[in-house]
Each structure stands twice: as structure tokens, then as C-alpha cells.
Design an enzyme around this catalytic site. Structure first.
Site, PDB file in Angstrom:
ATOM      1  N   LYS A   1       0.827  -1.199   0.000  1.00  0.00           N
ATOM      2  CA  LYS A   1       0.000   0.000   0.000  1.00  0.00           C
ATOM      3  C   LYS A   1       0.865   1.254   0.000  1.00  0.00           C
ATOM      4  O   LYS A   1       1.949   1.279   0.594  1.00  0.00           O
ATOM      5  CB  LYS A   1      -0.908  -0.036   1.234  1.00  0.00           C
ATOM      6  CG  LYS A   1      -1.977   1.042   1.299  1.00  0.00           C
ATOM      7  CD  LYS A   1      -2.869   0.792   2.515  1.00  0.00           C
ATOM      8  CE  LYS A   1      -3.955   1.824   2.654  1.00  0.00           C
ATOM      9  NZ  LYS A   1      -4.823   1.542   3.824  1.00  0.00           N
TER      10      LYS A   1
ATOM     11  N   SER B   1      -9.487   1.406   2.790  1.00  0.00           N
ATOM     12  CA  SER B   1      -8.554   2.196   2.002  1.00  0.00           C
ATOM     13  C   SER B   1      -7.471   1.355   1.315  1.00  0.00           C
ATOM     14  O   SER B   1      -6.687   1.888   0.525  1.00  0.00           O
ATOM     15  CB  SER B   1      -7.876   3.246   2.894  1.00  0.00           C
ATOM     16  OG  SER B   1      -7.169   2.635   3.959  1.00  0.00           O
TER      17      SER B   1
ATOM     18  N   SER C   1     -10.273  -1.207   6.625  1.00  0.00           N
ATOM     19  CA  SER C   1      -9.546  -0.913   5.391  1.00  0.00           C
ATOM     20  C   SER C   1      -8.936  -2.127   4.710  1.00  0.00           C
ATOM     21  O   SER C   1      -8.546  -2.047   3.545  1.00  0.00           O
ATOM     22  CB  SER C   1      -8.444   0.118   5.661  1.00  0.00           C
ATOM     23  OG  SER C   1      -9.012   1.365   5.967  1.00  0.00           O
TER      24      SER C   1
END
Length: 484
Positions: free
Chosen positions: A81, A157, A181
Site C-alpha cells: 500500500k 482504504s 480498510s
């Protein structure tokens, strides 16, 4: 077969590299070709690390030729990420201003996966600064598409990593979770994801400067892996767990605890708080419950999880109190409309005073105690990660009603992040052409119980991915080669 090595599980990939059936170089090239084929359709991989991955693969192959023992994830490509540093690569958070923020060292979870033999192949997309909403869209890299239907969000996310794993661009993904997330994009994309106990995996979130974040960020944010199978998730869990001097929060608890006597009780909470749940998600919970019952678990319908409304209120008050002082500056980094998601919360959740914050910290401990007592009676809890099928991109930032709908949908994720307990999200099948799934929550530091139960569900309900990206529910034609 060698042209589609990316289809293999992470365990099979590593086994083939260790056994000399394929080279790490071949494995990496297979994934790079897959990225070139499908990433233009989904926009999940943001910074491709092709030459670095090739160099890492060549080193792996040299080590094997020299007779060295390779790790359990030898040669396995993974994405990271955009929040999480990879040495020598910018950690952008999806913000144009940070495009040159080159990391001096690997973050602890990246270092641990590397130590197990895995190879980072690229960064993956996320909402701008994590704060622009649930949908994976960043100012720097744009929108990421759900491979099952581009009119639906992949979640966030950590949506870029979920999409990369779902489409076969990487065998594993490394995201993070402070309220859903990892688990929400796992459900929306049809993959498995693990949110560990707070303190299980080491981390270092001093990315944008030398100072550590405040107590809410310290306690809520946990790094965790994505995989296409529970067995692969277990391999990543074993590699990531353990103490590290860079993170005094991480504790050396054994990765596996003692077996529990008798059939393990599972509390089923299909509709946390009684706020409503979509029929397809309710059916997913029922399918998982039936699978667990078939596997010998004692499945028990219970009215609710402990103190849900109080938990959600305390979560918002504590996080907003920590975040409010920096908001005037932070909102300028989010781009047009990027501040709506957080601003809608701040408008009705004022920061706590010092006295109120002290009381809230006591409330936090009390809620954790209530959950510990609940999990003492029921070692596992089964429920939704999100109470609806994948929603449209940007719903949470459209207006207050949309934000409330999304916050309600992920309420069980928010509560369990606040409590700090582990959870495994996994798919249960397709409903109306879209992935459906659940999460299995466990006692603190008993990820092993969650993984075992998730394996029992997967054994009975199957695996959904890898999947080719689709448009409007139809498979797209395969394109010609493109540069990644």
C-alpha cells in the site's frame, strides 16, 4: 503452464521456487506480464518495481543454486500500500506533494515479508492520505476499479492491494486497517484478508516525519495481508508476526495458542446493532454459519455484540480529537472534494475537552473488557465486514446520507478495530455477480482460531479469484501487451 504461474497460490509458487521447478525470475516475469495485461483496466498498481523485482528474483535464484535454504515465501511477488515504505521508493500516500518522499528503509512488515523470501513488485493505490473516503481514488494516481464490476467500488482504504491480489497481479498484498480498510476491500473484491490483534505485527508509522502519531493512531492502525486463499494468508501471518525493536508495541506472543476444549462456540451476529443488512450479505453470513456447523463448530445466534453504539461514538470522538488540530493543513492536501468525508464527521463530532478525553480513555478500556468477557464465552464471532454488496464509488463523499450509509455498513469493522481483536475476512461466493463475504473475529492474539475457522469455511464454499477484470458484468477481451 509457465505463462500463467501467477495463477498459482503463494504456497505453490514458493514451493516451486524452492524445489527448482521454476525460477524466481520466471515467477516475477509471469506477474509482470499479468500487470501489463490487466492493470490498465483496474489501475491498482501505482509504482511498478519491475527492475528491483527482477534483481531480487535473480538473487533468490543464485541463493538456491548455491544450496542455500530459501524462505517459506521464496520468490512470491507482493504489493505494498502507498502508505507503507519500501526502501528506495517514494511513499506517496497518493498525494502529489509526496511523490518524491523516497523511503530510507523498508517498513517492518515489508522487511519481514522480504526475510521470508517474498519480493515486492509494486505499490498499490489508496484514497488520498487514507482520508478522502472509502473508495480507492487518489489525487496522484486516480481511481481503482473493482474487477468484478467497475460501477462498484473496490473498497478501501487498502483497495489497490485487494484488486492486485484478486486479479493475479500479485500473490499477496500488504495493506493496513483501522476500521475496515483490509476487510471491506476483501469482501468487495472476493479475496481473504487479515486484520491482526493490535501488537501482533510490528510497524513504524513515522513516515511523514520523525514524530510518532498520537494514541488513537497507535492503537487503531494495524498492518495486514491479503491473499486469495486462507492457506496463503496463514503463510503471510507467520512471516509477519513477532516483536521488533522498531516497534515497542509489538509483543512476542506465540503465533499459535493451545487448542480449545470441545466444539468451539461461534457467535453469529448478522445485523450488528439491528440497523439493517442487505439480503445477499445476510445469506453470506448464513452460508458461512452452515459451513462452520458442518465442520463441527457450535454455531450460536446471539442478539448483538457488546456496546456497539457506545463504541462507535467513542471511536469518532477519540479519533476526531486527535486529528482536529492538523485538519486545517491536512485538508489542503486532499484535492477538490477530498475533504468531504472527514469534514462531515467533524461537523457533528466536536473534539473532546481534556476532561472528556480522560473519560473516553476509560470508556475505551471498559469496552475492551466487555468484549473480552464476550469472547470468553464465544471464542469466535461471525458477521459481515460490510452490510451491503459493493456500493458505487464515492458514495461516502457524496453527501451526509451517503457517508452515514457507508459508516453504518462497516460498523462491525469499526468496533473490532477499536477493541483491537483479530479478524479474518473471506469470500463465501457470488451473489448477483458480485463477491459476498464475511469476517470471523477472535480473541486477542488468537489469529490462529480465526484462520482455522476461515479455512473450514473456504474448504466448503471455495475460492473466487483470480478473476479477469470485467465491465458491466461482462468479461473484457484480452488486450495486447502494454508497458507496466
Amino acid at each position: 503452464m509457465r505463462e500463467e504461474l501467477w495463477r498459482m497460490t503463494a504456497a505453490a509458487q514458493a514451493g516451486a521456487v524452492r524445489g527448482g521447478e521454476v525460477s524466481a525470475a520466471e515467477l516475477v516475469e509471469s506477474h509482470l506480464a499479468r500487470v501489463a495485461q490487466v492493470n490498465p483496466r483496474v489501475n491498482a498498481v501505482t509504482q511498478l518495481m519491475a527492475e528491483r523485482a527482477r534483481a531480487d528474483a535473480a538473487l533468490t535464484d543464485r541463493r538456491r543454486a548455491a544450496g542455500e535454504e530459501l524462505g517459506p515465501l521464496a520468490g512470491v511477488p507482493f504489493t505494498v500500500k502507498e502508505t507503507t515504505p519500501v526502501e528506495g521508493v517514494p511513499t506517496t500516500f497518493g498525494v502529489p506533494r509526496f511523490r518524491d518522499l523516497v523511503a530510507a528503509a523498508d517498513a517492518p512488515p515489508v522487511a519481514r515479508l522480504r526475510a521470508a523470501g517474498a519480493i515486492p513488485i509494486g505499490h498499490a493505490n489508496m484514497p488520498t492520505l487514507i482520508l478522502a473516503g472509502m473508495h480507492t481514488r487518489s489525487e496522484l494516481f486516480g481511481d481503482t476499479a473493482n474487477p468484478w464490476d467497475p460501477t462498484r467500488t473496490p473498497g478501501g482504504s487498502s483497495g489497490g492491494d485487494a484488486v492486485a491480489v484478486a486479479t493475479g497481479m500479485a500473490a499477496l498484498g500488504l495493506g493496513n486497517d483501522s476500521g475496515g480498510s483490509i476487510r471491506v476491500p476483501a469482501q468487495f473484491c472476493g479475496v481473504a484478508g487479515l486484520k491482526p490483534t493490535t501488537g501482533r505485527f510490528p510497524a513504524d508509522h513515522r513516515v511523514l516525519g520523525p514524530d510518532d502519531p498520537g494514541p488513537a493512531s497507535q492503537a487503531l492502525v494495524t498492518d495486514g495481508p491479503f491473499a486469495r486463499t486462507v492457506a496463503d494468508l496463514r503463510l503471510a501471518y507467520e512471516a509477519l508476526a513477532g516483536a521488533d525493536p522498531r516497534d515497542p508495541r509489538a509483543v512476542p506472543v506465540p503465533a499459535y495458542g493451545p487448542a480449545l476444549p470441545g466444539p468451539v462456540k461461534v457467535a453469529v451476529v448478522a445485523d450488528p446493532g439491528g440497523r439493517g443488512i442487505h439480503p445477499s450479505v445476510r445469506a453470506a453470513v448464513a452460508d458461512a454459519a452452515a459451513a462452520l456447523a458442518d465442520a463441527g463448530y457450535e454455531v450460536c445466534e446471539v442478539p448483538d455484540v457488546p456496546r456497539l453504539d457506545e463504541t462507535l461514538d467513542a471511536y469518532d470522538r477519540i479519533t476526531i480529537t486527535e486529528f482536529a488540530p492538523t485538519w486545517p493543513v491536512v485538508r489542503t492536501l486532499l484535492g477538490e472534494g477530498g475533504d468531504r468525508y472527514v469534514q462531515s464527521v467533524m461537523e457533528r463530532t466536536p473534539p473532546a475537552t481534556a476532561d472528556e478525553l480522560v473519560r473516553l480513555m476509560g470508556t475505551w478500556l471498559g469496552i475492551r473488557r466487555s468484549w473480552a468477557e464476550f469472547l470468553d464465552a464465544y471464542p469466535l464471532v461471525l458477521g459481515p465486514s460490510f452490510t451491503e454488496p459493493p456500493v458505487e464509488p464515492g458514495l461516502e463523499s457524496r453527501d451526509r446520507a451517503g457517508r452515514d450509509r457507508v459508516a453504518s455498513g462497516m460498523r462491525l469493522c469499526t468496533a473490532t478495530s477499536f477493541v483491537g481483536v483479530p479478524a479474518v475476512a473471506l469470500p463465501t461466493g457470488l451473489r448477483d455477480g458480485l463477491p459476498a463475504g464475511v469476517q470471523i473475529i477472535g480473541r486477542a492474539f488468537r489469529e490462529d482460531l480465526c484462520l482455522a475457522a476461515a479455512q473450514a469455511v473456504e474448504d466448503r464454499l471455495g475460492v473466487l479469484t483470480p478473476v479477469d477484470p470485467r465491465t458491466a458484468g461482462r468479461a473484457l477481451p484480452a488486450p495486447g501487451p502494454v508497458r507496466g
